[in-house]
Motif scaffolding. Structure first.
Motif, PDB file in Angstrom:
ATOM      1  N   GLY A   1       0.836  -1.190   0.000  1.00 43.61           N
ATOM      2  CA  GLY A   1       0.000   0.000   0.000  1.00 43.61           C
ATOM      3  C   GLY A   1       0.873   1.244   0.000  1.00 43.61           C
ATOM      4  O   GLY A   1       2.098   1.158   0.060  1.00 43.61           O
ATOM      5  N   THR A   2       0.228   2.416  -0.047  1.00 45.81           N
ATOM      6  CA  THR A   2       0.977   3.674  -0.162  1.00 45.81           C
ATOM      7  C   THR A   2       1.943   3.858   1.010  1.00 45.81           C
ATOM      8  O   THR A   2       3.104   4.218   0.816  1.00 45.81           O
ATOM      9  CB  THR A   2      -0.006   4.855  -0.223  1.00 45.81           C
ATOM     10  OG1 THR A   2      -1.017   4.536  -1.174  1.00 45.81           O
ATOM     11  CG2 THR A   2       0.695   6.118  -0.653  1.00 45.81           C
TER      12      THR A   2
ATOM     13  N   THR B   1       3.320   1.647   3.014  1.00 49.43           N
ATOM     14  CA  THR B   1       4.434   0.699   2.959  1.00 49.43           C
ATOM     15  C   THR B   1       5.434   1.101   1.878  1.00 49.43           C
ATOM     16  O   THR B   1       6.648   1.008   2.073  1.00 49.43           O
ATOM     17  CB  THR B   1       3.904  -0.715   2.676  1.00 49.43           C
ATOM     18  OG1 THR B   1       2.816  -0.979   3.555  1.00 49.43           O
ATOM     19  CG2 THR B   1       4.992  -1.749   2.879  1.00 49.43           C
ATOM     20  N   THR B   2       4.927   1.550   0.734  1.00 53.99           N
ATOM     21  CA  THR B   2       5.819   1.986  -0.343  1.00 53.99           C
ATOM     22  C   THR B   2       6.672   3.162   0.106  1.00 53.99           C
ATOM     23  O   THR B   2       7.884   3.206  -0.139  1.00 53.99           O
ATOM     24  CB  THR B   2       4.994   2.375  -1.583  1.00 53.99           C
ATOM     25  OG1 THR B   2       4.264   1.234  -2.019  1.00 53.99           O
ATOM     26  CG2 THR B   2       5.887   2.856  -2.707  1.00 53.99           C
TER      27      THR B   2
END
Lengths: 348, 292
Positions: B203-204, B206-207
């Motif tokens: 997900g955003t 984690t990225t």
């Protein structure tokens, strides 16, 4: 009949006033090696990016395994991508790169290590697990990218011109290897390429793209032997187009026709039962195992004739330049490309 | 051979021939002047600073006595007031660096990855423009902001003159020095890395945590070197918005101008130099400098 792995319905994508993809309908079967072939700017990569979820379609929908995933973000789709530039994470070693997908999905450490090592072994990179991506060659990076995607066991693997940056020899080897890996894992591969030879070598089926639309979907053999449009005939292999008056004179009826260069017999090779036409050899191109003869027919068009160098000397072959010859072909090797009016569209 | 047949170009060609055959001479001529500048003027003045700090001042005449001693450093380390000021200065520098990093990240991310090329250029200019304005003008503008009855006070959020005001003002002053390296770092980050992370199921958040921030780290360190060192040496902002508080720079300034004690000023000035050396060594250990 299993469900389709990927189904695209009326898929379109515009960037500003540029229409990149224009109403694509396509069904990709479960477990097949499917290629999207076309020149650059034909929309094939945009279609791939919409399947992956990197682009939202302007209209139409994307279905994966029967489910509509059109609005879902990339991380909520059961597909993985091998990028053209590989997109390996520079701050992680090879093993961490391959583990990444399992790690963010919270797979326990021992299992993810084991699966990542198995994936690396399957691409013969097990002993490079501790290297950084910058310490690898292009071919090795390509394999890491493949392992990183496959380790997640996706429903569909998307490959965006993954062999584009490799040299010819490595490319040929990787083509065979990719095909072999696909057979072993049984995952649906969707492969984007502009190289018709690559598509013919590896694919179960191929979709030929042009200007954001699909021209034809067929098996490699059908695509080569029965192209339905002059564009496909010209893009997949070399084609000799006969149309207008020449078609009437040479083939005997109006329309648009194509004959593959290797199907044309030259001089002594013309057989009984062949349709024939007279012409003059304009040029001979020596290519080692084969020669190309450019024969200008009296009826107008110039045909490329391919002949293997089985007998005679190169000098003899070259001496044909400027000579009058007869060319012939079996009538069943004449490919009819459909109604005549398609040519007008082609020329406009 | 060369003497018997001089090249046709005459003297100039002959000279360039000499340079061509003697790469060391070429290198010496090229690097000599800047090395002289760096070695003599820069390192020389640092050395002079350090040597001066080991002298003392005649208590009556106010003249410098060239007698080697460590009295200045003993005072620095034993007198509470100097320890307090040192810790305060380091804390201010660290706070400014953290605040700038937090503020600069979204700005740089938007500039590098979201904005259109046209807007990108406009934003770069917008970030650079304040650097053209006078330091004093900007500092006094902030003094006006913090003043009682000023804009911040009228909405009830002015911290008044003091350390908080100093940190805010310095954060504002040095923000461009953090945004620009971060922007450059993010611009070099290929968009496909972010896509690959999402593609692999992240997900955003984690990225950001696993891909963007680690790749951005060296750029953030480069920015922090600016914000940290510029804050360590500053003494004007704290005078304008800091109330009665002092930073190391003020001690140097006052020791020299008011106290007429150049050796002690020099001893105080070695603290920020030492702090910066320690900071750079720590940064070097993280490996961040290798990828600058």
């Amino acid at each position: 009949m299993s469900t389709a792995a990927v189904e695209l319905v009326g898929l379109s994508k515009s960037f500003g006033d540029v229409t990149a993809v224009d109403g694509v309908d396509l069904t990709i079967r479960d477990g097949e090696f499917f290629s999207m072939l076309g020149p650059s700017g034909s929309g094939k990569t945009t279609v791939l990016r919409m399947i992956a979820g990197f682009e939202q379609p302007t209209s139409g929908s994307v279905h994966l395994a029967g489910q509509d995933v059109t609005g879902r973000p990339p991380f909520a789709r059961d597909v993985n991508t091998v990028f053209q530039d590989y997109a390996l994470f520079p701050h992680m070693d090879v093993l961490a790169n391959v583990e990444y997908g399992l790690r963010v999905k919270k797979v326990p450490r021992p299992e993810r290590r084991e699966r990542a090592m198995a994936a690396l072994d399957s691409v013969q990179l097990g002993d490079l697990a501790a290297r950084r991506p910058t310490q690898l060659s292009g071919g090795q990076r390509q394999r890491v990218a493949l392992a990183r995607a496959l380790v997640n066991r996706p429903r569909v693997l998307l490959l965006d011109e993954p062999l584009g940056a490799l040299d010819l020899k490595l490319r040929r080897a990787m083509q065979l290897e990719l095909k072999q890996i696909q057979r072993e894992v049984g995952i649906t591969f969707v492969f984007v390429t502009h190289d018709q030879e690559e598509a013919l070598t590896m694919s179960d089926r191929i979709a030929v793209f042009r200007d954001g639309r699909i021209e034809q979907v067929a098996t490699p053999a059908d695509l080569y032997e029965s192209p339905t449009s002059p564009f496909v005939a010209g893009f997949v292999g070399t084609s000799n187009l006969l149309d207008g008056g020449a078609a009437q004179t040479v083939v005997g009826r109006p329309g648009m026709f194509s004959i593959r260069p290797e199907k044309i017999h030259l001089g002594d090779d013309v057989r009984d039962g062949d349709a024939t036409a007279p012409g003059v050899v304009q040029d001979v191109v020596y290519l080692g195992s084969v020669n190309h003869y450019l024969v200008e027919l009296d009826a107008g068009p110039t045909l490329t004739v391919l002949r293997q160098n089985l007998r005679g000397t190169t000098d003899e072959a070259m001496a044909l330049r400027g000579q009058r010859v007869t060319v012939g072909w079996a009538p069943e090797h004449v490919i009819e490309l459909g109604p005549h009016q398609q040519l007008e569209k082609e020329e406009s | 051979m060369a003497q018997q047949h001089p090249p046709p170009g005459g003297g100039a060609a002959l000279r360039s021939g000499v340079l061509h055959r003697h790469p060391r001479l070429r290198l010496g001529l090229l690097l000599g002047p800047p090395m002289l500048w760096l070695g003599v003027l820069y390192l020389g003045s640092l050395a002079a600073l350090f040597i001066t700090s080991l002298w003392s001042v005649d208590a009556f005449g106010g003249n410098i006595e060239r007698i080697w001693n460590l009295d200045n450093y003993r005072d620095l380390f034993t007198l509470d007031v100097y320890r307090t000021i040192t810790v305060r200065t380091l804390l201010i520098a660290a706070s400014v660096t953290v605040i700038d990093a937090v503020l600069a990240f979204p700005v740089a991310l938007y500039m590098a990855k979201v904005a259109s090329p046209r807007l990108q250029r406009i934003l770069v200019i917008a970030v650079l423009t304040p650097l053209w304005a006078s330091y004093l003008v900007k500092a006094y503008a902030w003094r006006g902001m913090f003043a009682s009855g000023g804009p911040l006070d009228s909405v009830g959020i002015s911290p008044g003159y003091g350390l908080a005001a100093t940190v805010l003002t310095l954060s504002y002053l040095w923000l461009p020095y953090m945004i620009l390296p971060m922007y450059a770092g993010l611009e070099r980050l290929p968009g496909s890395l972010i896509e690959a992370s999402a593609d692999l199921g992240a997900g955003t958040a984690t990225t950001m945590r696993r891909v963007v921030l680690p790749v951005l780290f060296p750029a953030a360190v480069a920015g922090s070197i600016f914000t940290f060192s510029l804050t360590l040496g500053d003494y004007i902002a704290v005078k304008i918005v800091g109330g009665a508080n002092q930073m190391l720079g003020n001690v140097v300034y006052d020791s020299f101008l008011t106290g007429n004690n150049l050796p002690f000023a020099a001893a105080v000035a070695t603290i920020p130099v030492a702090a910066m050396l320690v900071y750079l060594a720590a940064v070097r250990r993280t490996g961040a400098l290798d990828s600058l």
